[in-house]
Design a protein around this motif. Structure first.
Motif, PDB file in Angstrom:
ATOM      1  N   ARG A 203       0.823  -1.204   0.000  1.00  0.00           N
ATOM      2  CA  ARG A 203       0.000   0.000   0.000  1.00  0.00           C
ATOM      3  C   ARG A 203       0.868   1.270   0.000  1.00  0.00           C
ATOM      4  O   ARG A 203       0.404   2.335   0.423  1.00  0.00           O
ATOM      5  N   ALA A 204       2.096   1.147  -0.489  1.00  0.00           N
ATOM      6  CA  ALA A 204       3.023   2.287  -0.441  1.00  0.00           C
ATOM      7  C   ALA A 204       2.793   3.291  -1.564  1.00  0.00           C
ATOM      8  O   ALA A 204       3.125   4.481  -1.420  1.00  0.00           O
ATOM      9  N   GLY A 205       2.295   2.831  -2.700  1.00  0.00           N
ATOM     10  CA  GLY A 205       2.054   3.733  -3.822  1.00  0.00           C
ATOM     11  C   GLY A 205       3.071   3.648  -4.946  1.00  0.00           C
ATOM     12  O   GLY A 205       2.937   4.368  -5.947  1.00  0.00           O
ATOM     13  N   PHE A 206       4.075   2.789  -4.803  1.00  0.00           N
ATOM     14  CA  PHE A 206       5.048   2.642  -5.892  1.00  0.00           C
ATOM     15  C   PHE A 206       4.397   1.966  -7.093  1.00  0.00           C
ATOM     16  O   PHE A 206       3.448   1.192  -6.952  1.00  0.00           O
ATOM     17  N   LYS A 207       4.894   2.264  -8.261  1.00  0.00           N
ATOM     18  CA  LYS A 207       4.279   1.820  -9.509  1.00  0.00           C
ATOM     19  C   LYS A 207       4.236   0.297  -9.595  1.00  0.00           C
ATOM     20  O   LYS A 207       5.088  -0.399  -9.047  1.00  0.00           O
ATOM     21  N   GLY A 208       3.228  -0.197 -10.324  1.00  0.00           N
ATOM     22  CA  GLY A 208       3.032  -1.630 -10.480  1.00  0.00           C
ATOM     23  C   GLY A 208       4.037  -2.258 -11.422  1.00  0.00           C
ATOM     24  O   GLY A 208       4.768  -1.582 -12.147  1.00  0.00           O
TER      25      GLY A 208
END
Length: 359
Positions: A146-151
């Motif tokens: 849930r950190a927000g780094f790209k997939g």
């Protein structure tokens, strides 16, 4: 006298050459977990259904091995494409669930706290941050995806083809505010490995050998590293199928293995809680899809399951109510679409053959 010495040296040289040519280099000797062996009948399986599942697996051409474990014993195993119990390969993102276990151990030892900020461990990269939201990412965000780094489809090859993976990840733009939702990201789990190395003062691999693999009696065959020497967080641990399944046995037994505490019990419990997911949209045969601490959760055929899943069809599939573990290794180098189809097809074999056989 000189002729005599020259003749002796010539004979000695020829002897050394001939004897060295006749000897093969020794193969490394690896340790593996010693499983108790049983059979399908003794463990309460419908053998005909299991064997039909093995036949379906053989027909795929991409499944390499299946190990079925019940009550802590190997009930059956099947190898394809020339594989054997000693064969090993990358387990792809099944590595993430192993990384989760390492974090549970590190938290118990006081090395790491989940509420700590990611950037507390990487002061040397603070000048490279372009998205200020990176400063708000915590270890808890990372362990829950849930950190927000790209997939992965967008960013995996961007950072793995760079000269400094950690710098490339930390200097990237986040896809969303940390903690607001889930996105599966190997970039984030690689940071977890580099962070563990920073926190404990030794490589992730050395920490793993000392605190996990060593106590389990297992030798990792290989584990790839980034250009700075950080072991790949959440990918490319190399194990046999049997040794891969040991993680499932530990989690099925609340962190214990053969009477030894390997992973803290409360970490196992917290790892298998759904922090993100969908109760509406299934993924193949997996319903009520959820995600814990780097473990996939859900239901198959009405049974609650937890599973480590790796690209292309690497599985540690665990069904607590049946005391069942199914470990599978498959061709790991497909494209994104083909890999997803392989994984779905394997789940279909599990749902249509192995689970009904265990009822």
């Amino acid at each position: 006298m000189k002729k005599y010495l020259l003749l002796c040296c010539t004979f000695l040289f020829l002897f050394l050459v001939l004897t060295s040519c006749g000897s093969e280099p020794e193969e490394p000797v690896y340790k593996s977990y010693k499983w108790e062996l049983s059979n399908l009948t003794a463990e309460g399986f419908n053998a005909e259904l299991v064997n039909s599942g093995f036949n379906e697996a053989a027909n795929t051409g991409y499944i390499y091995s299946i190990v079925i474990i019940r009550n802590g014993r190997i009930a059956a195993e099947k190898y394809f494409q020339g594989r054997s119990p000693s064969s090993f390969q990358t387990i792809r993102s099944v590595s993430k669930s192993f990384l989760s276990a390492l974090y549970g151990i590190a938290v118990e030892k006081g090395i790491i706290s989940l509420d700590k900020k990611l950037m507390d461990y990487f002061p040397e990269y603070k000048q490279n941050i372009t998205d200020p939201r990176v400063n708000n990412v915590t270890i808890d965000h990372l362990i829950k995806m849930r950190a927000g780094f790209k997939g992965d489809q967008e960013f995996y090859f961007t950072f793995t083809n760079s000269s400094d993976w950690v710098k490339t990840i930390l200097s990237s733009q986040l896809s969303f505010d940390p903690g607001s939702r889930m996105q599966y990201s190997t970039a984030g789990t690689h940071l977890l490995s580099a962070l563990l190395t920073s926190a404990c003062g030794k490589s992730t691999f050395d920490f793993a050998k000392e605190n996990f693999f060593g106590p389990c009696g297992v030798d990792v065959r290989n584990w790839l590293k980034d250009p700075q020497g950080n072991y790949f967080g959440g990918n490319d641990i190399y194990l046999t199928t049997r040794d891969m399944a040991v993680l499932g046995l530990i989690y099925m037994n609340n962190g214990m293995l053969d009477g030894k505490r390997i992973v803290p019990q409360d970490w196992v419990a917290k790892s298998l809680v759904t922090y993100s997911g969908s109760s509406i949209i299934p993924w193949g045969n997996l319903n009520k899809v959820g995600y814990g601490y780097l473990w996939w959760l859900g239901e198959v055929n009405g049974y609650k399951i937890f599973s480590a899943i790796g690209f292309g069809g690497q599985f540690i599939f665990c069904v607590p109510s049946l005391n069942l573990i199914i470990a599978i290794q498959s061709f790991p180098n497909s494209d994104w679409t083909t890999a997803d189809q392989q994984e779905r097809n394997i789940l279909n074999i599990i749902a249509n053959y192995f689970l009904p056989a265990a009822q």
